[in-house]
Write a protein that holds these residues in place. Sequence first.
Motif, PDB file in Angstrom:
ATOM      1  N   CYS A  69       0.833  -1.210   0.000  1.00  0.00           N
ATOM      2  CA  CYS A  69       0.000   0.000   0.000  1.00  0.00           C
ATOM      3  C   CYS A  69       0.861   1.252   0.000  1.00  0.00           C
ATOM      4  O   CYS A  69       0.539   2.253  -0.664  1.00  0.00           O
ATOM      5  N   LEU A  70       1.951   1.230   0.770  1.00  0.00           N
ATOM      6  CA  LEU A  70       2.849   2.384   0.806  1.00  0.00           C
ATOM      7  C   LEU A  70       3.423   2.649  -0.583  1.00  0.00           C
ATOM      8  O   LEU A  70       3.496   3.800  -1.027  1.00  0.00           O
ATOM      9  N   ASP A  71       3.822   1.603  -1.274  1.00  0.00           N
ATOM     10  CA  ASP A  71       4.381   1.779  -2.617  1.00  0.00           C
ATOM     11  C   ASP A  71       3.320   2.245  -3.611  1.00  0.00           C
ATOM     12  O   ASP A  71       3.625   3.021  -4.530  1.00  0.00           O
ATOM     13  N   ASP A  72       2.094   1.772  -3.447  1.00  0.00           N
ATOM     14  CA  ASP A  72       1.020   2.220  -4.342  1.00  0.00           C
ATOM     15  C   ASP A  72       0.869   3.739  -4.283  1.00  0.00           C
ATOM     16  O   ASP A  72       0.722   4.401  -5.322  1.00  0.00           O
ATOM     17  N   LEU A  73       0.885   4.276  -3.076  1.00  0.00           N
ATOM     18  CA  LEU A  73       0.727   5.721  -2.927  1.00  0.00           C
ATOM     19  C   LEU A  73       1.991   6.447  -3.366  1.00  0.00           C
ATOM     20  O   LEU A  73       1.919   7.456  -4.079  1.00  0.00           O
ATOM     21  N   LEU A  74       3.137   5.941  -2.964  1.00  0.00           N
ATOM     22  CA  LEU A  74       4.395   6.600  -3.328  1.00  0.00           C
ATOM     23  C   LEU A  74       4.564   6.690  -4.832  1.00  0.00           C
ATOM     24  O   LEU A  74       4.936   7.742  -5.381  1.00  0.00           O
ATOM     25  N   ASN A  75       4.281   5.605  -5.535  1.00  0.00           N
ATOM     26  CA  ASN A  75       4.516   5.570  -6.980  1.00  0.00           C
ATOM     27  C   ASN A  75       3.636   6.541  -7.754  1.00  0.00           C
ATOM     28  O   ASN A  75       3.971   6.912  -8.879  1.00  0.00           O
ATOM     29  N   GLN A  76       2.532   6.955  -7.144  1.00  0.00           N
ATOM     30  CA  GLN A  76       1.674   7.935  -7.803  1.00  0.00           C
ATOM     31  C   GLN A  76       2.387   9.274  -7.979  1.00  0.00           C
ATOM     32  O   GLN A  76       2.040  10.061  -8.862  1.00  0.00           O
ATOM     33  N   PHE A  77       3.393   9.538  -7.143  1.00  0.00           N
ATOM     34  CA  PHE A  77       4.043  10.849  -7.154  1.00  0.00           C
ATOM     35  C   PHE A  77       5.497  10.790  -7.604  1.00  0.00           C
ATOM     36  O   PHE A  77       6.244  11.750  -7.436  1.00  0.00           O
ATOM     37  N   LEU A  78       5.898   9.659  -8.169  1.00  0.00           N
ATOM     38  CA  LEU A  78       7.238   9.531  -8.715  1.00  0.00           C
ATOM     39  C   LEU A  78       7.160   9.394 -10.229  1.00  0.00           C
ATOM     40  O   LEU A  78       6.449   8.533 -10.740  1.00  0.00           O
ATOM     41  N   ILE A  94       8.832   4.719   5.324  1.00  0.00           N
ATOM     42  CA  ILE A  94       8.658   4.988   6.754  1.00  0.00           C
ATOM     43  C   ILE A  94       7.844   6.253   6.953  1.00  0.00           C
ATOM     44  O   ILE A  94       6.896   6.285   7.765  1.00  0.00           O
ATOM     45  N   ALA A  95       8.178   7.310   6.246  1.00  0.00           N
ATOM     46  CA  ALA A  95       7.429   8.564   6.381  1.00  0.00           C
ATOM     47  C   ALA A  95       5.974   8.395   5.936  1.00  0.00           C
ATOM     48  O   ALA A  95       5.055   8.912   6.578  1.00  0.00           O
ATOM     49  N   ILE A  96       5.760   7.665   4.860  1.00  0.00           N
ATOM     50  CA  ILE A  96       4.395   7.472   4.360  1.00  0.00           C
ATOM     51  C   ILE A  96       3.591   6.600   5.334  1.00  0.00           C
ATOM     52  O   ILE A  96       2.389   6.835   5.540  1.00  0.00           O
ATOM     53  N   PHE A  97       4.233   5.606   5.946  1.00  0.00           N
ATOM     54  CA  PHE A  97       3.533   4.824   6.964  1.00  0.00           C
ATOM     55  C   PHE A  97       3.054   5.725   8.093  1.00  0.00           C
ATOM     56  O   PHE A  97       1.917   5.600   8.569  1.00  0.00           O
ATOM     57  N   GLU A  98       3.891   6.639   8.506  1.00  0.00           N
ATOM     58  CA  GLU A  98       3.477   7.568   9.563  1.00  0.00           C
ATOM     59  C   GLU A  98       2.317   8.449   9.114  1.00  0.00           C
ATOM     60  O   GLU A  98       1.394   8.721   9.885  1.00  0.00           O
ATOM     61  N   LEU A  99       2.351   8.886   7.876  1.00  0.00           N
ATOM     62  CA  LEU A  99       1.283   9.743   7.360  1.00  0.00           C
ATOM     63  C   LEU A  99      -0.036   8.997   7.233  1.00  0.00           C
ATOM     64  O   LEU A  99      -1.103   9.567   7.494  1.00  0.00           O
ATOM     65  N   LEU A 100       0.012   7.720   6.835  1.00  0.00           N
ATOM     66  CA  LEU A 100      -1.211   6.964   6.600  1.00  0.00           C
ATOM     67  C   LEU A 100      -1.771   6.320   7.866  1.00  0.00           C
ATOM     68  O   LEU A 100      -2.985   6.320   8.082  1.00  0.00           O
ATOM     69  N   ALA A 154     -15.242  -0.258  -2.075  1.00  0.00           N
ATOM     70  CA  ALA A 154     -15.335  -0.831  -0.723  1.00  0.00           C
ATOM     71  C   ALA A 154     -14.183  -1.794  -0.453  1.00  0.00           C
ATOM     72  O   ALA A 154     -13.598  -1.780   0.635  1.00  0.00           O
ATOM     73  N   VAL A 155     -13.853  -2.618  -1.449  1.00  0.00           N
ATOM     74  CA  VAL A 155     -12.758  -3.569  -1.273  1.00  0.00           C
ATOM     75  C   VAL A 155     -11.420  -2.841  -1.182  1.00  0.00           C
ATOM     76  O   VAL A 155     -10.591  -3.142  -0.315  1.00  0.00           O
ATOM     77  N   VAL A 156     -11.201  -1.887  -2.056  1.00  0.00           N
ATOM     78  CA  VAL A 156      -9.938  -1.147  -2.057  1.00  0.00           C
ATOM     79  C   VAL A 156      -9.799  -0.353  -0.760  1.00  0.00           C
ATOM     80  O   VAL A 156      -8.718  -0.287  -0.161  1.00  0.00           O
ATOM     81  N   ARG A 157     -10.892   0.224  -0.286  1.00  0.00           N
ATOM     82  CA  ARG A 157     -10.867   0.982   0.970  1.00  0.00           C
ATOM     83  C   ARG A 157     -10.465   0.070   2.132  1.00  0.00           C
ATOM     84  O   ARG A 157      -9.621   0.415   2.954  1.00  0.00           O
ATOM     85  N   ALA A 158     -11.065  -1.123   2.184  1.00  0.00           N
ATOM     86  CA  ALA A 158     -10.731  -2.067   3.259  1.00  0.00           C
ATOM     87  C   ALA A 158      -9.273  -2.500   3.160  1.00  0.00           C
ATOM     88  O   ALA A 158      -8.594  -2.653   4.185  1.00  0.00           O
ATOM     89  N   ALA A 159      -8.788  -2.704   1.933  1.00  0.00           N
ATOM     90  CA  ALA A 159      -7.398  -3.122   1.744  1.00  0.00           C
ATOM     91  C   ALA A 159      -6.442  -2.041   2.226  1.00  0.00           C
ATOM     92  O   ALA A 159      -5.471  -2.316   2.942  1.00  0.00           O
ATOM     93  N   ARG A 160      -6.708  -0.811   1.850  1.00  0.00           N
ATOM     94  CA  ARG A 160      -5.807   0.265   2.230  1.00  0.00           C
ATOM     95  C   ARG A 160      -5.891   0.567   3.724  1.00  0.00           C
ATOM     96  O   ARG A 160      -4.884   0.879   4.362  1.00  0.00           O
ATOM     97  N   ARG A 161      -7.074   0.468   4.295  1.00  0.00           N
ATOM     98  CA  ARG A 161      -7.227   0.737   5.725  1.00  0.00           C
ATOM     99  C   ARG A 161      -6.443  -0.276   6.556  1.00  0.00           C
ATOM    100  O   ARG A 161      -5.906   0.054   7.609  1.00  0.00           O
ATOM    101  N   SER A 162      -6.377  -1.504   6.085  1.00  0.00           N
ATOM    102  CA  SER A 162      -5.700  -2.564   6.823  1.00  0.00           C
ATOM    103  C   SER A 162      -4.280  -2.818   6.330  1.00  0.00           C
ATOM    104  O   SER A 162      -3.547  -3.597   6.938  1.00  0.00           O
ATOM    105  N   GLY A 163      -3.900  -2.194   5.218  1.00  0.00           N
ATOM    106  CA  GLY A 163      -2.567  -2.401   4.664  1.00  0.00           C
ATOM    107  C   GLY A 163      -2.392  -3.710   3.932  1.00  0.00           C
ATOM    108  O   GLY A 163      -1.265  -4.163   3.719  1.00  0.00           O
ATOM    109  N   LEU A 164      -3.491  -4.331   3.515  1.00  0.00           N
ATOM    110  CA  LEU A 164      -3.446  -5.656   2.894  1.00  0.00           C
ATOM    111  C   LEU A 164      -3.586  -5.569   1.372  1.00  0.00           C
ATOM    112  O   LEU A 164      -4.157  -4.605   0.846  1.00  0.00           O
ATOM    113  N   PRO A 165      -3.130  -6.596   0.637  1.00  0.00           N
ATOM    114  CA  PRO A 165      -3.359  -6.638  -0.806  1.00  0.00           C
ATOM    115  C   PRO A 165      -4.853  -6.766  -1.112  1.00  0.00           C
ATOM    116  O   PRO A 165      -5.593  -7.434  -0.374  1.00  0.00           O
ATOM    117  N   VAL A 166      -5.282  -6.177  -2.201  1.00  0.00           N
ATOM    118  CA  VAL A 166      -6.702  -6.208  -2.572  1.00  0.00           C
ATOM    119  C   VAL A 166      -7.168  -7.654  -2.783  1.00  0.00           C
ATOM    120  O   VAL A 166      -8.255  -8.035  -2.344  1.00  0.00           O
TER     121      VAL A 166
END
Length: 474
Positions: A69-78, A94-100, A154-166
């Motif tokens: 999940c961290l990489d999914d968000l990071l890669n959007q801005f690279l 590490i920084a993104i984990f703290e933010l999320l 709903a599935v993607v939201r649950a995945a991101r909230r828990s840090g799990l793969p979709v």
Amino acid sequence: MDSNRRASSREHAAAPARRVALEVLVETERRGAYTREVLKSSTAYRQLDSRDQAFAQRLALGVTATVGCLDDLLNQFLSKPGKVSPRVRMALRIAIFELLYLATPSEVAVSQGVELVRSQASAAAPLANAVLRRVAEGAAGFLVADDAAPEHRAVVRAARRSGLPVWLVRELMASLDGGCFEALVGSQLEPAPVAFHLHPACDAESLVVDSPSPFPGCVVPAHPGALLRSGLLDTAHAVASDEHAQLVATMVTQEGSCLEIGAGRGTKSFVIFAQARRAGIEGRRHVAVDLFEQKCAQNLERLHAAGFNDVRAFAGDATDLSSVLEPLDQGGAPALFDVVLLDAPCSGTGTMRRHPEIPWRLNRSDCQRDLPALQLSLLVAASARVAPGGSLLYATCSVLAAENEGVVDAFLASEAGSGFQLVPVTEAPLFQLEAYQGARELAAGAMTARGMLRTSPARSAADGHFCARLVRLS
């Protein structure tokens, strides 16, 4: 001027806990190791004070558990995700984990993330500053899956909230009822409770005051530190074991001979022996099988240190028990046992809070095809070692139906399973004793309509475990 510059550099440097977490994560990735093991062996981690140790551990385990999940968000801005060095990427994670997932103020997470990147590659600090500021702005929308298609949100939201793969979230949704699913994903990033099983001769009353004891031998301290520091685990007076894992081991305990397949380092072996001694069961014969010689040796060492001596251990592939148990077989007749426990290799999805590597090292074919096929093969082999009228227990620490009910049903439909009957787990012999009514009630509360045990973090704070109890009719 130079002294002022040095003072300013110290003031804005990345905090020690973050630097240690980064080094642990880089080393874990380099070696393909487990984060907890690298933490334990890290000199820098041991030199932190207790507060910084807790924070470094939270960061290291949290990043491991949510890395995709961290990489999914990071890669959007690279603009070129593949060009970022592994160390810089880990610092950004590490920084993104703290933010999320942590309550770290965004300005602190961003500034500390920039300094962490600067410590690895000073030229990358401006990029880190720009990327992390954009991540901070987009974090809330990412967590609620604003960017996902409505039908998948709903599935993607649950995945991101828990840090799990979709894909894994979809499997969990298909295997668990709504309440259990929500509770599991809601607790995924929370610390797992610590439980212990005590040796019958262990006097640890002063260490477990006010600790709930759901059944004999099992203690779940609100503050486990005193027991962990007591040395009881080192002297084989106690083992650390999840409450539901202990429940399965208690379910196995009965008079006669026992074959334990998948014994590992022997945590369940210890519980079985301890419960047998408490229940006054004499003359048990216990055979433990595991794929690895080292684990067999560790099992025997602990059991012998505890005074549990009537045990033999054999290493080998349990799909071929004829080869593994050849020393026990006489005249070509296979040795049979009154109770056989198959503690099957599985996805471990019931224990993901304890083992953060699990979600992102698994893949769909593991859970849907490869593991169930292996589990069925092991169950068929195990069934051939059950004496007439004996019990066969199939256990996993998975919450996925394909590995649990699916394997049991495939076995019952097979030729090997035709001579077995599924019986309620509450009929286990020890559960009939008055002293074990708490264990029986705990099992009854997690029993399916077909009589199988299926626990999950939703039912209590303990882990997700599965167990089916089958009896050989002839």
